[in-house]
Design a protein around this motif. Structure first.
Motif, mmCIF file in Angstrom:
data_model
loop_
_atom_site.group_PDB
_atom_site.id
_atom_site.type_symbol
_atom_site.label_atom_id
_atom_site.label_comp_id
_atom_site.label_asym_id
_atom_site.label_seq_id
_atom_site.Cartn_x
_atom_site.Cartn_y
_atom_site.Cartn_z
ATOM 1 N N ALA A 1 -4.827 0.402 -13.255
ATOM 2 C CA ALA A 1 -4.208 1.245 -12.227
ATOM 3 C C ALA A 1 -2.817 0.761 -11.841
ATOM 4 C CB ALA A 1 -5.122 1.334 -10.993
ATOM 5 N N LYS B 1 -1.781 -2.175 -11.746
ATOM 6 C CA LYS B 1 -1.767 -3.486 -11.096
ATOM 7 C C LYS B 1 -1.370 -4.594 -12.064
ATOM 8 C CE LYS B 1 -5.867 -2.649 -9.243
ATOM 9 N NZ LYS B 1 -7.140 -2.873 -8.527
ATOM 10 N N GLN C 1 -5.127 7.078 -8.691
ATOM 11 C CA GLN C 1 -5.890 6.632 -9.845
ATOM 12 C C GLN C 1 -6.755 7.717 -10.464
ATOM 13 O OE1 GLN C 1 -7.801 2.766 -9.611
ATOM 14 N NE2 GLN C 1 -9.583 3.921 -10.203
ATOM 15 N N ILE D 1 -5.119 1.295 -2.326
ATOM 16 C CA ILE D 1 -4.737 0.785 -3.643
ATOM 17 C C ILE D 1 -4.799 1.884 -4.712
ATOM 18 C CG2 ILE D 1 -7.090 -0.127 -4.088
ATOM 19 C CD1 ILE D 1 -4.170 -2.178 -5.061
ATOM 20 N N GLN D 2 -5.816 2.768 -4.604
ATOM 21 C CA GLN D 2 -5.954 3.830 -5.616
ATOM 22 C C GLN D 2 -4.861 4.878 -5.485
ATOM 23 O OE1 GLN D 2 -8.441 3.065 -3.449
ATOM 24 N NE2 GLN D 2 -10.226 2.390 -4.596
ATOM 25 N N ALA E 1 -1.678 3.279 -6.984
ATOM 26 C CA ALA E 1 -1.741 3.255 -8.444
ATOM 27 C C ALA E 1 -0.994 4.435 -9.043
ATOM 28 C CB ALA E 1 -3.196 3.295 -8.908
#
Ligand SMILES: Cc1cc2nc3c(=O)[nH]c(=O)nc-3n(C[C@H](O)[C@H](O)[C@H](O)COP(=O)(O)OP(=O)(O)OC[C@H]3O[C@@H](n4cnc5c(N)ncnc54)[C@H](O)[C@@H]3O)c2cc1C
Ligand SMILES: Nc1ncnc2c1ncn2[C@@H]1O[C@H](COP(=O)(O)O)[C@@H](O)[C@H]1O
Lengths: 249, 327
Positions: B138, B140, B255, B274-275, B278
């Protein structure tokens, strides 16, 4: 209806990535692994189709280490009938993974073989389509809607600025995108039943492949941003910055 | 002499911008491979396609036109068979990582029996071999790969490679390419327009996205008005509001939605999970509007305003309109 689902065990999407000591992979210490989210859509689609047909068999396949068994049990607990783990290390080359899966699926006599559109670890977006090519089966990738009527598949896939309506005949390979369904959660009864379902282990050896990973790094940090201000009074400053500093308007 | 095949995309007889990006990546590889490596652009269609001569300036030495009555819409089997029929004589094949490119590239790679590096954001040559950088996990982490196969097959992430406009390069000559016989197993019947938002987030250079902070679906009007004020901006959304049925999935950034890299991304009432990050962290400039000064979106935002979006967004819309009227 005989349906196969290919499932990959991947790090949970909220995992904080730490680069491993080889500098090419992640440090798996303390990482929680789950079923690839896109594969859960494939599992749900398989279960719903079998339920609708009223008969048939659903089989989950995974290529991976023994640790993948735990993830495959989740699929069994959701309702998949049996599991086949191809014990092998995997490969960064999707074609090698596809070859191993195709060799196993070839003689399965499946009406449908389902994949997720991509694995959220490698973002390869290719194993399903490649497997279909190797098996010489029709393939519709990244579908967000599915209907099967009299041996004909009608699926929808999101494209830039629209939705494609695509058809093919069974047997076929489909890869699933978000939006196609809402995967069910395993029930307590399902979890108990999963313990007794057939589980086959088959060692496989993958070819070397044509893709070598030479490094894995964390992305460069975005340069520290700034809070321009608070409330609507900060808007003029923001607009000036966008115009004169960032030059985007 | 190495040859590079750039697989281009057109819609209704007009080349899409991503085609120029594919040519830019192909040209970069040709220059790095050296030895006078050349770039062929491959276009599918039912007949002639507008503007192919001008592709010379964007990096093509020659354009191959594969015309077939069934090539009006994406034709997976036909496009794959055609590309594979000539693919073996190229050192590299570059695809766009678009909805069709993501489907086509692995088909062609499998037919040719070679690996495929998808969704790459950088290309290069290392020790005579094609190398690429691809965001994984994703976004990261960045994975660097080397492709050993011949041809090396790649797909490039849209909006990442700068389009070339070399005034000194000649126009590209167009040659007809024979379409081999193929079995059409999959048929694209039609392309339906989505009900909402006219401009796709994957294509837009400015995106205004809304999240749960908007409180109710009707308030997306504020986002639409701000997008309209920018001129041509797309409306995006967080998964929370897509799952709640406020917006279509096509608008979802993140994501499990689309990965976007516009020149400006404005996140309104989005926390920055976080998603979500992404899907948009590679945007060139990120603006965040959120009432919570500790919201994670501020960690990636170049410019942030802390406060109530219902007060800030209308003001921003007014000021953008004003500044655009002045210039
Ligand atoms: C496997 C998986 C995949 C996922 N994929 C995606 C994906 O693709 N895309 C995605 O977006 N999410 C995705 N998610 C969900 C993600 O984790 C978050 O739940 C989601 O992004 C939250 O959406 P939001 O920011 O709109 O809502 P919230 O997190 O609820 O944030 C709302 C924000 O609005 C602010 N706010 C509230 N009122 C105001 C106001 N008046 N003025 C200004 N600000 C205000 C709040 O401070 C808050 O920060 C995924 C999750 C999982 C587990
Ligand atoms: N090791 C694996 N075992 C089983 N299925 C896999 C494996 N790797 C990938 N897949 C399947 O292929 C899909 C696409 O993966 P990828 O091409 O790696 O992004 C996944 O969603 C899975 O359905």
């Amino acid at each position: 209806m005989r349906i196969a689902v290919c499932l990959k065990r991947v790090p949970d999407t909220t995992t904080k990535i730490v680069i491993g000591s080889d500098g090419k992979s992640i440090d798996e210490n303390g990482v929680k692994f789950v079923a690839n989210p896109y594969d859960e859509y494939a599992i749900e689609a398989a279960l719903a189709l079998k339920e609708k047909a009223g008969a048939g068999e659903t089989v989950v396949y995974s290529l991976g280490t023994d640790a993948a068994q735990e993830t495959m049990r989740t699929a069994l607990a959701m309702g998949i009938d049996r599991a086949v783990l191809l014990q092998g290390g995997g490969s960064p080359d999707g074609l090698e993974v596809a070859k191993a899966l195709a060799a196993e699926l070839k003689s399965g006599g499946f009406d449908l073989i389902l994949f997720g559109k991509m694995a959220v670890d490698d973002y390869n977006h290719q194993v399903g389509v490649m497997t279909a090519e190797l098996l010489e089966l029709p393939c519709i990738s990244a579908i967000s809607h599915l209907a099967i009527e009299g041996g004909t598949v009608t699926a929808e896939r999101e494209v830039e600025g629209g939705v494609e309506v695509v058809t093919c005949a069974l047997p076929a390979v489909l890869t699933t995108d978000k939006g196609i369904n809402t995967p069910r959660l395993p029930s307590l009864k399902g979890i108990m039943a999963a313990k007794k379902k057939p589980f086959e282990l088959k060692p496989v050896t993958l070819g070397a492949g044509g893709l070598t990973v030479t490094g894995l790094t964390l992305p460069p940090e975005r340069k520290a941003g700034r809070i321009v201000g608070e409330g609507p009074d900060a808007v003029s400053t923001l607009v000036q910055l966008l115009r004169n500093e960032a030059k985007v308007i | 002499m190495a040859q590079i095949l750039a697989v281009l995309e057109q819609r209704q007889g007009t080349l899409r911008k991503v085609s120029l990006e594919v040519l830019a990546a192909a040209r970069t590889l040709a220059d790095q491979l050296g030895g006078g490596a050349t770039v062929d652009g491959l276009v599918f269609g039912t007949g002639a396609v507008e503007g192919t001569a001008a592709l010379g300036k964007a990096g093509a030495d020659r354009v191959l036109l594969a015309a077939h009555p069934d090539f009006g819409l994406y034709n997976p089997d036909g496009f794959a068979a055609t590309t594979a029929s000539i693919g073996g004589s190229y050192a590299v094949i570059v695809f766009p990582a678009t909805a069709s490119g993501r489907d086509l590239a692995p088909r062609v790679a499998a037919k040719l029996g070679v690996a495929c590096a998808t969704d790459v954001t950088e290309v290069g040559v290392e020790g005579g071999k094609v190398s690429a950088v691809r965001p994984v996990y994703a976004g990261k982490a960045l994975q660097r790969v080397v492709l050993g196969g011949a041809p090396a097959v790649l797909s490039i992430r849209p909006n990442t490679f700068a389009v070339a406009q070399a005034a000194d390069r000649a126009d590209a000559a167009t040659a007809a390419l024979d379409v081999p016989s193929f079995t059409q197993r999959v048929t694209v019947k039609e392309v339906k327009a989505p009900a909402q938002s006219t401009l796709d987030v994957a294509e837009a250079s400015i995106i205004v996205s809304g999240g749960r902070g908007l409180k109710e679906p009707g308030n997306f009007k504020l986002i639409e008005e701000l997008a309209a004020a920018f001129g041509t901006a797309a409306v995006g959304a967080s998964r929370a509001v897509v799952d709640a049925g406020w917006r279509e999935h096509a608008a979802q950034v993140g994501q499990t939605g689309k990965t976007v890299a516009p020149s400006l991304y404005v996140a309104v009432g989005i926390s920055g999970a976080i998603q979500h990050l992404a899907g948009m962290r590679t945007s060139k400039v990120i603006v965040a509007i959120n009432k919570d000064k500790d919201a994670p979106i501020f960690k990636v935002a170049d410019y942030g305003i802390v406060g109530d979006l219902f007060e800030i967004v209308p003001r921003l819309t007014e000021e953008i309109k004003k500044i655009r009227a002045e210039h």
